[in-house]
Each structure stands twice: as C-alpha cells, then as structure tokens.
Scaffold this active site. Structure first.
Site, PDB file in Angstrom:
ATOM      1  N   ARG A  83     -13.976   4.298 -11.745  1.00 44.95           N
ATOM      2  CA  ARG A  83     -14.277   2.923 -11.338  1.00 44.95           C
ATOM      3  C   ARG A  83     -15.214   2.941 -10.136  1.00 44.95           C
ATOM      4  O   ARG A  83     -14.992   3.688  -9.182  1.00 44.95           O
ATOM      5  CB  ARG A  83     -12.979   2.199 -10.972  1.00 44.95           C
TER       6      ARG A  83
ATOM      7  N   CYS B  12      -4.650  -0.525 -16.645  1.00 43.83           N
ATOM      8  CA  CYS B  12      -4.591   0.481 -15.583  1.00 43.83           C
ATOM      9  C   CYS B  12      -3.971  -0.071 -14.310  1.00 43.83           C
ATOM     10  O   CYS B  12      -4.106   0.502 -13.254  1.00 43.83           O
ATOM     11  CB  CYS B  12      -5.973   1.049 -15.297  1.00 43.83           C
TER      12      CYS B  12
ATOM     13  N   GLY C 136      -6.934  -4.804 -15.381  1.00 48.70           N
ATOM     14  CA  GLY C 136      -6.426  -4.536 -14.034  1.00 48.70           C
ATOM     15  C   GLY C 136      -5.369  -5.591 -13.739  1.00 48.70           C
ATOM     16  O   GLY C 136      -5.656  -6.644 -13.195  1.00 48.70           O
ATOM     17  N   THR C 137      -4.149  -5.289 -14.149  1.00 45.06           N
ATOM     18  CA  THR C 137      -3.122  -6.338 -14.117  1.00 45.06           C
ATOM     19  C   THR C 137      -2.625  -6.642 -12.710  1.00 45.06           C
ATOM     20  O   THR C 137      -2.009  -7.680 -12.501  1.00 45.06           O
ATOM     21  CB  THR C 137      -1.951  -5.976 -15.039  1.00 45.06           C
TER      22      THR C 137
ATOM     23  N   HIS D   9       0.826  -1.208   0.000  1.00 37.59           N
ATOM     24  CA  HIS D   9       0.000   0.000   0.000  1.00 37.59           C
ATOM     25  C   HIS D   9       0.861   1.258   0.000  1.00 37.59           C
ATOM     26  O   HIS D   9       0.672   2.169  -0.813  1.00 37.59           O
ATOM     27  CB  HIS D   9      -0.924  -0.026   1.233  1.00 37.59           C
TER      28      HIS D   9
END
Lengths: 597, 597
Positions: free
Chosen positions: B318, B532, B467-468, B156
C-alpha cells in the site's frame, strides 16, 4: 450611412423581439454592406436583471416562468448586501476565497474581545484571524466583516458569516498574521491593529483603506420576483437560525419555518458558556443539576422567542451536537479564567480538558452520543423546548409546532432510547401545564449508516433532515476543516469539479440521500424530509433536492430568497419544457446562423 | 451402590457415544434411583480441545468437518502465545481490556527509548504508556508486552501488539501514569520504573511481580487441524506484514501471501524517520529529491526482502497512508532534536508542523491525497516496488507478484491519475532492467463513496481490498481512537452488540461491501477482492466475507491460523448442513429430555 443605420436598427429590433431580451450585438460594415457577426443576451447588474425580467413579463413579452428561469439565483445575493462603489479606487493587497457576500470597511482587530471593545466605542471593525472558533462568536457579531488566513468556503468563519449576512474573505494564505505584534503582513505591506481595510466577500479581495460602498436596494422588482417564485415552487424554504435577529431576518426574507436551530450556538454567548462549563466540570449530580437548571431557563427563553417570531410556523430544534471539549479552552491562562468563573479548582479544568480531548472530534463523542451518555442534557433540552411550546401555546394566536431533532444517529436503538426520554418529557410538561401541544420527533440523516438504515430509522423518526455537511465529510472521508490543504489542487487537476461542501456531490452523497428517501418513505409513507446542510442554499443542490422528492430545504437567512428562486426554477425544470412552453405565447426558436441581411 | 455406579457408567458411555464428545454430567440419586439432570459438552483447555477433536476424527467417531466445526477459532490464539502458569499465585492490581493475547512479565519502563536501552542490557521490560503512537514502535519491538491506560481494542498499541504477537492490556483506566516521576499509581499501590509486573492479554489483568508463564505448545494436533482446515476452506488467507520477522512468522503460520504492507511502518524506525523528515521539511526540490533517494534505497531493500520471504506468493504494497504530521513531533524539545537530525532550522520544523496540523487527521490530507499532491512520493514508492520485483525476479526461482495498492480513494479520477504514474514507472523500470515482471494496480475500498462508486473504480482497479477499519469509521462517523469514551456505555445500554471495530457491522458497513462487490464485479468480471482490516482475523467477519464472495482475508500474522480455521468453518457453513451430514456416518439427533433410566 443612414440607410445602413436604419437596417441595423431593424435587425436589433427583430433580434430583441425574437429573443425577448436586450441583446449585445456585434456587426461589421464592408463595402457598404451590413454583416451581423454575433448576438447574445447583454450583461447587466443584478438590479437591472430583475427589473428587466419583471418589466418584460408585465409587458407580456415573456411569461412569469420565463422571467424566473432567466435569473441566476446567485444574482439575488448581491442585492441583499452592500457592494463596493464601482467608481471608487481600490488598492488590492491580497485575495482569498469569496466566502460570504457583501463588502465592508473597518479598522483591523485581531481578537473577538478587541472587536467588541472597539465596536462599543463606535468604531467599525474588520476581524482578522488565522481561523475562527465558536469562542469568537461575539467578535463576529461585533465586526462588519471577517478575514481569515486559513480555512475554506465552509470553515467556521465562512459558515457563521453567511448565516449572519456579514462579508467574509476566508483562507487568504498570503496574509501572515502575527497576533503577538497585532499586525499582519502581505508581501511588503504591514497592516497594524486600528488601520483601515476593506474586504469584498463577492470577489475575495482585501483592500487598503476605506473603499466606499453602496447599500443594498431591495426594489419592487425583488418582491415581485419572490412572489412569482412562490407561485411555482413546490418545496418549502426554511431557515437555519438560532438568534432572534437571524430568525426575524429569515422571516423578512420569506422563510416558512426554521429547519435547524443549533442549540449549541445558544451556549457560547455571555454568561451561558459559564453555566455550560459548570455543567461539564460538575463533580457531582447536585452541581450538574444546578448548572442544568440555569441552562434550562436560558434555553427555554431563547426557544420561546423563536416560536413567537415564527408565529405558528414549524421550528426544528436540534439537540446539542458538538463534543463537550469545544466549550473548554486549552491554554493554561484561559483554563485559569474558566476555573475562576465556574468556581472550580484549576486542576479539575485541566483534567477534564485532557479527558475530553479527541483525536478526531468530528467522529467523536458528539451528537446523540452525548444525549445517550448524558440523558440529563437531553431531558433538559426537551423540557426547554416543550415548556416554550406550552408558554407560547397559551398566549399566541397561532400554536407553535415543535420539532425535536436528534443528531448523528447511526443505529435504530439510539433513536428508540432518546425518543422515550423526549416523549416522557413532553407528556410530563403537558401534564404540568394541563395542556396539549404539537410536537414531532425526528432525526438527522448525516452518516452513511443512517442513510442505509433509513427504513428502520423511519419506524421511530417522524421526519428526516439530511445534514449534508457531515454526510459529505463521512461519505468522502474528508474533513471540511482540513480539505483546504489539497482541495485547490484537486480542482486544478480536474479530480473534483467543485468543492463538495459548496455544491452537493450528487453521485456519491446524492446516492445515499436517494437510498434514504426511498427506504424511509417505504417504511413511513409520505414521510416529511428536508435538507439543512449548507447545500440547502445552493441552487444546483436545490435542484437535486427537488428531483429527489424532498419537502423542504433549510438554509442561512441570507440564502432564503436565493433558495426561493432556485426552488421555483427546480420545480419548473422538473415539470419539463411543457410547462414553460404552455405558458409562453410563442415557442422560442432554435439559434440561427447569420448571413448578410 | 455398585449397581447404581454401573448404571451411571452405562449412561455416561451412551451419552458420550451419542454426542460424540466428552460430557459434563449432573445426576442425583434418590431413594436408590438414579436421575440424570443435565448433560453438556465438557470444558477443556485449547490444547485438549484440539487433541480430542483430532483423536475422535481419527477414530472415526466424527468426520473431519465435524472436528473442525467443534473448535472455536479463538481457542487457537491461546496456543500461539505463552500463558500464565495456572498454579502460580498472582496479585492482580488492575484490569484493562484484553487487547492482545499472551502473558508476559518484565520490568516497568515508561518510554520507548528506555525499553530499548534496558532490553539491550538483557532486561525483559513491559512498556507502560498512557497511549502509544507510531513514534513508540521501537519500544514496542523491544518490550515483552505493553500496558496502556487509554484506548480500546483497536488503539495503536493494541493493533501493533496483535500484529507482533506481543501481549497487550489496553485502556486500564485505573492505572494513573506519571511520566515525570517515572511511576504509576493504582489505588494505594505505587509502581516505579524497574519494578517487575506481569500482564495477561487474555484476561486483561495486571499483576505485581513476575508470575511464571508456560510457553506455547504447537502440538501435532494443531498441524492436523490446520491441514484439515485448508482442505475445506475456499478463501485464501493472507497476512498484514511489513517486517521480515512478521512476514516469516506469517509464512510459518501458513499465510498465502501478504495482503497489506503498510509502507509507512517502514519509515518510523531508526535512521529512516530522519530521511522521511528531511523529505517533509525539504525547502526545495533538490533537498527533497536527496531525501527521497535515501528512502528509495531503504524501501527497495525492505520490499526485496518481503518478496524473497514470500517466494512467489503475492505481496500487496500500500502506498503511504498517514498524514505527514504523524512523522513530526509536537513538543519544542522533540522538534529541536528533529531540526538537528534533519539539518534544518528549528523554525522551519515549527512552521511545517503548524502547517501540517489537522483538526481531524483521520479525514485529512492522507492516503492517495498525498500521492496526488506529492506525485514524487508515489513515484519513489512505485519504483522501490518494481526495482525490488526486478531484483528478486532475476535471482529467485519463483517470480514475485507485486500488487500496488492505492489507499483512501474516493473518486475514479484519483485512480486514473495515480495508475498513470505507477504504470509509467513500471515500464521505465522494465526498460532499465531489460525484463518483465508481474504486477497489478488496485485500490483500497475504505470510504463509503468508494463503495458506491465501485463500478467505476473497477474500470481502473485490478483488485479491491476492503479497508474495514476506515470504512467502519466513516460509515458510523466514529473515530476508533475516540470511541472508548462512549462505546462501553453503548454496549451496556444495548445500542451496539459488540465493538464494530472488532467484529464487522454486517448491516451497515456490510451492505456497503456487498454493494461494492456487486458493482465491481459487474464492471470487471471475476475481479479479485479481499479484506485487510482488523476484521480479517475475526471469525464472524470471516464468515461474512465468505458469504459476500470475497477471495481472501488478510490479517495479523498471529491471526493467520485462526483465520484458516474460521474460513474453513465459513465454507462448511455456507455449503450448508448437506456437506456436514454427508460426511458423517450418522446424523446427530436433536436434544433429548431426561427422565429416570
């Protein structure tokens, strides 16, 4: 109206001959005229269905294959377990998911330890938990059945209960358990520890008091149906089993080997978890080796026993799969006990538990990732398997077939490195014992990447076993422990037809399996492939396995008879109507509309 | 030896003309004879590299495309951030992962709140945490840089810091943080709250005291290189941005729209999290609607601002993605504060937190699963987007392009049901405002099942965004929060070449993307597709996107210039050597072996 009665009797006779089955007929008589309104195959109990099918085939009314196709495989499940006495009165207080068939009554207990204590005193108990974890395994063994308030058809409690053939009602959300007062509430009813309840794992019902049950009756018809199924099916049926009791049960039910030994289940019981924890908490190599040696002895003994029971049939042993933190409890009090038992400072337990903590354990440091980072665990397990094979190979008539299975593989290189360790161990044990034994090294295919890379994995792997539980979790991005929060709504809104953990998602997960089968066999011709997820016992999924060209399905012991029948039906279906018609004296005509006769 | 010196000068001149680049030359002189031993392109700072490339192209020594191909895209990153003064002395006490570039000094703080308080008093601070969570977002904004002791390149802290362009050193395991004493230890050194430290996000170094830094210098050469890159690239470059500051920064760096607005990030700050928690904790519909109305106003305002900044460029918003428990804290003390702020009983917070708890949040009740089970959230978000579009459409010169993106889709039916809700809302807002606006509804492709089902999803989705991050997690069965425990060993043992969260796994994850592109466009011809995930800013992954035929990449604002250059290089490479050679006056000869001249 004796004339009309005779007429009706004639029609009945004609219809039952025509359909070759007992009919449930609706008719009316108007102004002295008989009108036939509807006819359909009559409902019957599981027991009667088998008997009728066998009788009719024996009388030549239908063929064996027709007899088999008439039976719903799930009917079999009801035969294998006690059922509620249909005449008994019952006071249903709650309903959960029918997670494992059978009915059982017993005194309510709220902990695995209490279940063991009471059952040792001769009580029958029902274990009631919010949810269960591997720590509760001794309680599940001791209890007659289990009731959980959280979790779905594939929660820990449900899977373990099905494996053991114990009834389970799961995810009964209305039941509010309060461990501190050892009681549960449901609406106005309060049930305290020691009170009698009955659960029915076929309907999901929870009842007050003891409702009488009827024991299973494995009649002659059951055996006949099973032997006919074996004539027609082309896929093998194996069992997922770790304990000798499960393995024996599976063998009795006709399994042709063990498709999945979850070695971690062997580490949760009794003194074993202490050795396991010592290994995890070891501060140096000497300590770790001492713990591993203890585990080696236990593991070898367990696997020896499985080889003996399987008597020459293949046994697929999967290397340690769950993350290590599953072996360490998380409350201060429990950590204190662990520290004492393992003989290490409490602080080390705390630190190690915090180090091992994971945000998403399902996607964490587990499976072959453990074997890569702790090669000594892999070596110990391989040694246990091969020493057991040597041991049994010397004494038994039939030589054991050891299959070592590597879990959670996602890259070729993982398999290359682990196969080296496993083969080196095999050669060393063969040298030490001065003998050869049969073994194979294979891999689970349970991650999308493994399915896509199957062509390369097959360069190393001698067999594939599709772990469809994890493959479903990763393909959908769906945790089976958490899906309960929204899957019911998904079903209600028509987004999914059924729980993909119960019946295989043939479009998505299925496509990955097809890709893997095709690429794997292109790289290693005729490669042996099977399935060992929960789906291995689900008839619709078994049909998919047949179509996809798998060699075997492996399922819980109590699903073995169901899988045998389902595999036969799948084979018959895939041979098409041809086989069915050829073996029937007359082809079955199309449905007719009825007018007055 | 003036003769030999002249000879050497001639050779140097010849070599630098030949290679059209400054050379680092090794030579020896033996018995009066000059021997050339080796020549290679000389090392230079990022700043010098750009200047030299631009100068040489301007002087006609190399072509523009050659100039572009010479620059490593990651060099650009160093230009955008402050760097350590290379002459300054530094006392390195620990080393972690270089998780976000730039260098920063400040007083150590151990909580986000403390970071805010001190920075409001004019102090520069470095936030030190074991790991960060979305709750710390205000602290990350307030701090000059962040140091964590746990977590990898995609933790994060690392992801957020890169997004903000703040330096981050992550996973510095030697640093032992003790929150209770507000200090950290590393070896013998103890650093207390308020002491000065410096971190370097390019090297991962942590230093005692304040080491002087040099501010970024975006020279003219930078602008020239960027404009040349734009001439050659074929893919668009968008940014992932939620805050006005990020959006403005991305625009300055030349983004062509926003590819990902993570709406949840808008709910974590200030008073918003209170409204969000009121919505989650609401006991009835009235309460929930009141909370949703508050959120609607805030969300509409935020998106309006983004539309204004983007000035006619597309903005992809999103829908809410993380599980709801991320908004509820887990300690008793924090839950008490939440209860007070939200005006609900503490017991309800406790119960709701326990209900929402998940075993594997990554695979849990999140993404479109929330929108399906709480359609009122989806409706509120769609309304916020469309009201913002109407608002800006009325007042701005360029009309906004609103793209609504549904996350975590795995089945067609999810998209069918949500598109209905979104389109109904769009029509209603258009009716209310008496105007039309441009919008599209699309989906994330971030689960293996979505990639496989792309053909069907494209019947509904008007665009795909890969969304890899999540696609990598599910394809590998690998949690990016937990991979740190074994990925370093996997790299050391050669099992993976690089962290698949940093550079896209082209074999596995890449194949799923290729399948989805092919099936999606077969079903909807010319369908717009982009990426993205974090990979959108990684040069090797950008090259893959170009090859696979994607229309755009979207990345953190500070990666936009890098992506522009990398996209140009990818386009040049895919056009093959042809374009390169055609635009060069003379083809570059092969490497030569050197003898005495």
């Amino acid at each position: 109206m004796p004339g009309i009665f005779r007429e009706l009797e004639n029609v009945r006779h004609q219809l039952e001959n025509h359909y070759r089955d007992m009919q449930d007929i609706e008719f009316t008589i108007q102004q002295g005229k008989l009108y036939m309104l509807q006819t359909r195959t009559g409902k019957r109990t599981a027991h009667a269905a088998l008997q009728i099918a066998v009788d009719m085939a024996n009388e030549g009314l239908i063929s064996k294959s027709q007899a088999l196709m008439r039976l719903k495989p799930d009917l079999i499940d009801q035969l294998l377990h006690p059922t509620l006495d249909s005449k008994a009165k019952k006071t249903v207080i709650a309903k959960g998911l029918p997670a494992s068939p059978g009915a059982a009554a017993g005194k309510v207990v709220f902990s695995a330890d209490e279940a063991v204590t009471r059952s040792e005193n001769g009580d029958k108990v029902i274990l009631v938990r919010i949810e269960t974890s591997p720590d509760d395994i001794h309680g599940l063994h001791a209890a007659e059945g289990v009731l959980t308030t959280r979790g779905g058809m594939t929660s820990h409690a449900a899977v373990v209960a099905r494996g053991m053939g114990r009834p389970c009602v799961a995810g009964a959300g209305e039941v509010k358990v309060d461990y501190s007062s050892a009681s549960f509430e449901v609406g106005d009813v309060v049930v305290r520890e020691g009170q009698l309840v009955t659960i029915d794992g076929v309907t999901g019902e929870v009842m007050l008091g003891e409702v009488p049950t009827v024991p299973p009756q494995l009649s002659g018809a059951f055996g006949t149906v099973m032997s006919w199924a074996d004539e027609f099916r082309t896929m093998q049926v194996r069992a997922n089993a770790e304990t000798p009791a499960d393995a024996r049960q599976a063998k009795e039910f006709g399994c042709e080997g063990i498709g999945l030994v979850r070695t971690e289940h062997m580490f949760f019981e009794g003194g074993r978890i202490v050795a396991m924890r010592q290994m995890i908490l070891a501060s140096d190599k000497t300590d770790r080796q001492a713990a591993l040696d203890k585990l080696l002895a236990m593991q070898r003994e367990d696997i020896t026993e499985l080889f003996r029971i399987m008597d020459g049939l293949p046994v697929t042993v999967r290397l340690l799969d769950p993350p290590l933190h599953e072996f360490i409890p998380h409350t201060e009090a429990e950590m204190g006990l662990v520290a004492k038992a393992a003989g290490v400072p409490l602080d080390r337990v705390r630190r190690r538990a915090s180090e091992l903590q994971e945000a998403n354990p399902m996607l964490g440091h587990r499976g072959c990732r453990l074997a890569i980072t702790y090669p000594e665990i892999c070596e110990m397990q391989a040694r246990a398997i091969f020493e057991a094979a040597a041991e049994v190979g010397c004494s038994a008539k039939k030589t054991p077939v050891a299959e070592v299975m590597v879990p959670l593989v996602s890259t070729l290189e993982e398999l290359v490195q682990l196969k080296k360790v496993i083969e080196a161990t095999a050669q060393q044990v063969q040298k030490e014992r001065g003998m050869k034994f049969t073994y194979r090294v294979g891999t689970m295919v349970e991650l999308p990447r493994a399915a896509l890379q199957a062509g390369r994995l097959a360069e190393q792997a001698e067999f594939f076993s599709f772990g469809t539980n994890d493959l479903t979790q990763t393909t959908y991005g769906l945790s089976r422990d958490d899906a309960g929060a929204f899957l019911p709504e998904y079903k209600a809104k028509g987004i999914v037809e059924q729980d993909p953990f119960v019946s295989l998602d043939q479009e998505g997960v299925g496509e990955l399996i097809q890709i893997a089968v095709e690429r794997g066999r292109r790289s290693r011709s005729g490669m042996k492939m099977g399935i060992c997820g929960e789906h291995g016992g689900d008839p619709a999924s078994i049909e998919f396995c047949e179509k996809t060209g798998l060699d075997y399905v492996s399922c819980s012991p109590f699903r073995v008879p169901i899988a045998r029948l389902a595999a036969a039906q799948a084979a018959l279906k895939s041979q098409g109507e041809k086989a069915l018609q050829a073996s029937t004296k007359a082809a079955r005509p199309r449905q007719q509309r009825f007018g007055p006769w």
